[in-house]
Enzyme design. Structure first.
Site, mmCIF file in Angstrom:
data_model
loop_
_atom_site.group_PDB
_atom_site.id
_atom_site.type_symbol
_atom_site.label_atom_id
_atom_site.label_comp_id
_atom_site.label_asym_id
_atom_site.label_seq_id
_atom_site.Cartn_x
_atom_site.Cartn_y
_atom_site.Cartn_z
ATOM 1 N N LYS A 235 84.594 23.698 19.152
ATOM 2 C CA LYS A 235 83.242 23.483 19.679
ATOM 3 C C LYS A 235 82.224 23.124 18.596
ATOM 4 O O LYS A 235 81.263 22.419 18.851
ATOM 5 C CB LYS A 235 82.779 24.713 20.446
ATOM 6 C CG LYS A 235 83.472 24.857 21.793
ATOM 7 C CD LYS A 235 82.815 25.930 22.645
ATOM 8 C CE LYS A 235 83.340 25.906 24.058
ATOM 9 N NZ LYS A 235 84.681 26.533 24.159
ATOM 10 N N GLU B 77 73.515 26.229 27.335
ATOM 11 C CA GLU B 77 74.029 27.159 28.332
ATOM 12 C C GLU B 77 75.370 27.664 27.831
ATOM 13 O O GLU B 77 76.061 26.970 27.083
ATOM 14 C CB GLU B 77 74.204 26.459 29.688
ATOM 15 C CG GLU B 77 75.545 25.747 29.898
ATOM 16 C CD GLU B 77 75.790 24.539 28.995
ATOM 17 O OE1 GLU B 77 74.810 23.993 28.456
ATOM 18 O OE2 GLU B 77 76.956 24.170 28.812
ATOM 19 N N SER C 11 93.240 24.573 20.289
ATOM 20 C CA SER C 11 91.772 24.486 20.309
ATOM 21 C C SER C 11 91.062 25.668 19.659
ATOM 22 O O SER C 11 89.949 25.520 19.169
ATOM 23 C CB SER C 11 91.284 24.319 21.749
ATOM 24 O OG SER C 11 91.767 25.366 22.568
HETATM 25 C C1 LIG Z 1 85.548 26.406 25.213
HETATM 26 C C2 LIG Z 1 86.972 26.348 24.847
HETATM 27 C C3 LIG Z 1 87.891 25.517 25.539
HETATM 28 C C4 LIG Z 1 87.517 24.724 26.742
HETATM 29 O O1 LIG Z 1 86.546 23.748 26.539
HETATM 30 P P1 LIG Z 1 86.864 22.193 26.542
HETATM 31 O O2 LIG Z 1 85.525 21.569 26.560
HETATM 32 O O3 LIG Z 1 87.664 21.877 27.782
HETATM 33 O O4 LIG Z 1 87.627 21.896 25.320
HETATM 34 C C5 LIG Z 1 89.202 25.467 25.088
HETATM 35 N N1 LIG Z 1 89.626 26.204 24.039
HETATM 36 C C6 LIG Z 1 88.785 27.017 23.352
HETATM 37 C C7 LIG Z 1 89.323 27.806 22.214
HETATM 38 C C8 LIG Z 1 87.440 27.111 23.738
HETATM 39 O O5 LIG Z 1 86.625 27.922 23.056
#
Ligand SMILES: *Cc1c(COP(=O)(O)O)cnc(C)c1O
Length: 399
Positions: free
Chosen positions: A95, A117, A383
């Protein structure tokens, strides 16, 4: 930073991906959104902007994130499985790539105040982090139910200097926080930039967020080239909430049909259990967060409260790029249940010594559901890291 591209999977001049996207916003926001629309590409191409963005990604976020060949996982599946380690970024997920990009853009637009948000608080933390870095005022809207259940992230935001405002309307969760943020933006349109946290929102947000996150696929290409002599894998796999990590991991492969694009979405307690966030299956066309896309709603258009064990995937919509990739057949989606994701957490932890975020575990769990071609090259976007989910892991793994 990235090559602007055009093609059937890229946003058109009206802000649409096929039939999805657009900007469905109150009149009072037209001037603000229009200012961003007119200027974002130009700003993102300024050499000065690029050098600032790239140096912060390098020295503050810690990029490039490694591309790691997960040897035991690869052995298990009979393929070369590479993990794109977004979990190693500062603040623990992808993010921050987007919030760094947007705060630099906000300054060039002459804004002095940032709003955001947040549902689980992860986007709130990434926003509060860059506001501290840039010394800008930060107000984060969060449903009061979420404030109660995400105390550590609320504490982080406050420590970073943000004001956390409770949204008390509706179900007191993410969509209510979004409504409050939009209300604030209407009232403070002159000095305020709204940092949206995923590849969602009115045009140009989905494209802008995707471009900031496309550093992921750009790095994948150069890292794969260095490791294997080929820049394209056979498959890229990512979890999807709103869709920003997936969009970033896919971006440079969108127009290369030999690269399969695969999404993992949250099926919660089962797609048809009534406790799910499997938008690609349960969603219908409608408008959420300022764009036309697929979302979970009742017949009369009320948004259905989503459910997933993973807070980041607990979202009732999906970004318009993904709605287009899915309905056009370019991307394939696997729904993954809470239990399957938890199994994948255990598997990655014990095979590779990496404790993934619950969201990322959904992508890993999809591997067990697909037919994998022997010897193929697969990149999984990891992610985020699992530290934030330890309480959940303790609850499920010690009994
Ligand atoms: C917020 C988050 C997501 C989901 O958000 P996307 O916008 O779909 O990428 C996925 N993995 C992690 C670790 C997150 O913090």
């Amino acid at each position: 930073m990235n090559t602007p591209t055009s093609g059937q999977y890229h946003v058109d001049e009206n802000g649409f991906y096929g039939e999805f996207g657009g900007a469905f916003i109150p009149e009072m926001l037209h001037a603000n959104v229009d200012q961003i629309r007119r200027q974002y590409l130009e700003i993102m191409r300024e050499p000065d902007f690029i050098s600032q963005f790239e140096s912060l990604l390098r020295d503050y976020v810690g990029r490039p994130s490694p591309l790691y060949l997960a040897t035991r996982l690869s052995e298990h599946y009979g393929a070369d499985i590479y993990l794109k380690r977004e979990d190693l970024n500062h603040t623990g997920a992808h993010k921050i790539n987007n919030t760094i990009g947007q705060i630099l853009l906000a300054r060039r637009l002459g804004k002095t105040r940032i709003i955001a948000e947040t549902g689980a608080g992860q986007h709130g933390v990434a926003t509060a982090t860059v506001c501290a870095l840039m010394s800008m005022e930060c107000v984060v809207y969060m449903g009061s139910v979420d404030i109660a259940r995400q105390a550590p992230n609320v504490a982080r935001m406050k420590l970073l200097g943000a004001t956390v405002v409770a949204a008390e309307s509706g179900s007191k969760t993410l969509k209510d926080a979004t409504n409050e943020a939009i209300r604030d933006w209407i009232n403070n349109a002159d000095n305020t930039h709204y940092i949206i946290g995923s590849a969602i929102g009115p045009h140009p947000y989905p494209d802008m967020v995707t471009r900031f996150q496309s550093v992921i696929s750009s790095e994948i290409q150069s890292q794969l080239l260095a490791k294997t002599g080929k820049k394209d894998p056979d498959m890229v796999l990512a979890c999807v909430g709103g869709g920003s990590n997936a969009a970033g991991a896919f971006y440079h492969f969108l127009d290369t049909p030999s690269v399969s694009l695969v999404l993992a979405e949250a099926a919660g307690k089962g797609v048809h259990s009534g406790h799910s966030a499997a938008t690609s299956i349960l969603g219908t066309k409608g408008i959420i967060h300022g764009c036309r896309t697929l979302l979970m709603q009742t017949k009369d258009g009320q948004i259905t409260e989503p459910y997933s064990i993973s807070a980041g995937l607990d979202y009732p919509g999906i970004g318009p790029l993904h709605a287009h990739l899915i309905t056009s057949g370019r991307a394939k989606v696997y729904p993954v249940t809470d239990d399957e994701a938890l199994e994948a957490v255990k598997q990655l932890s014990s095979y590779e010594g990496i404790i993934p975020a619950l969201e990322s575990a959904h992508a890993l769990a999809a591997l067990a559901k697909m037919e994998i071609k022997h010897g193929s090259v697969i990149v999984v976007c990891l992610s985020g890291r699992g530290d934030k989910d330890l309480a959940t892991y303790l609850e499920h793994f010690t009994t």
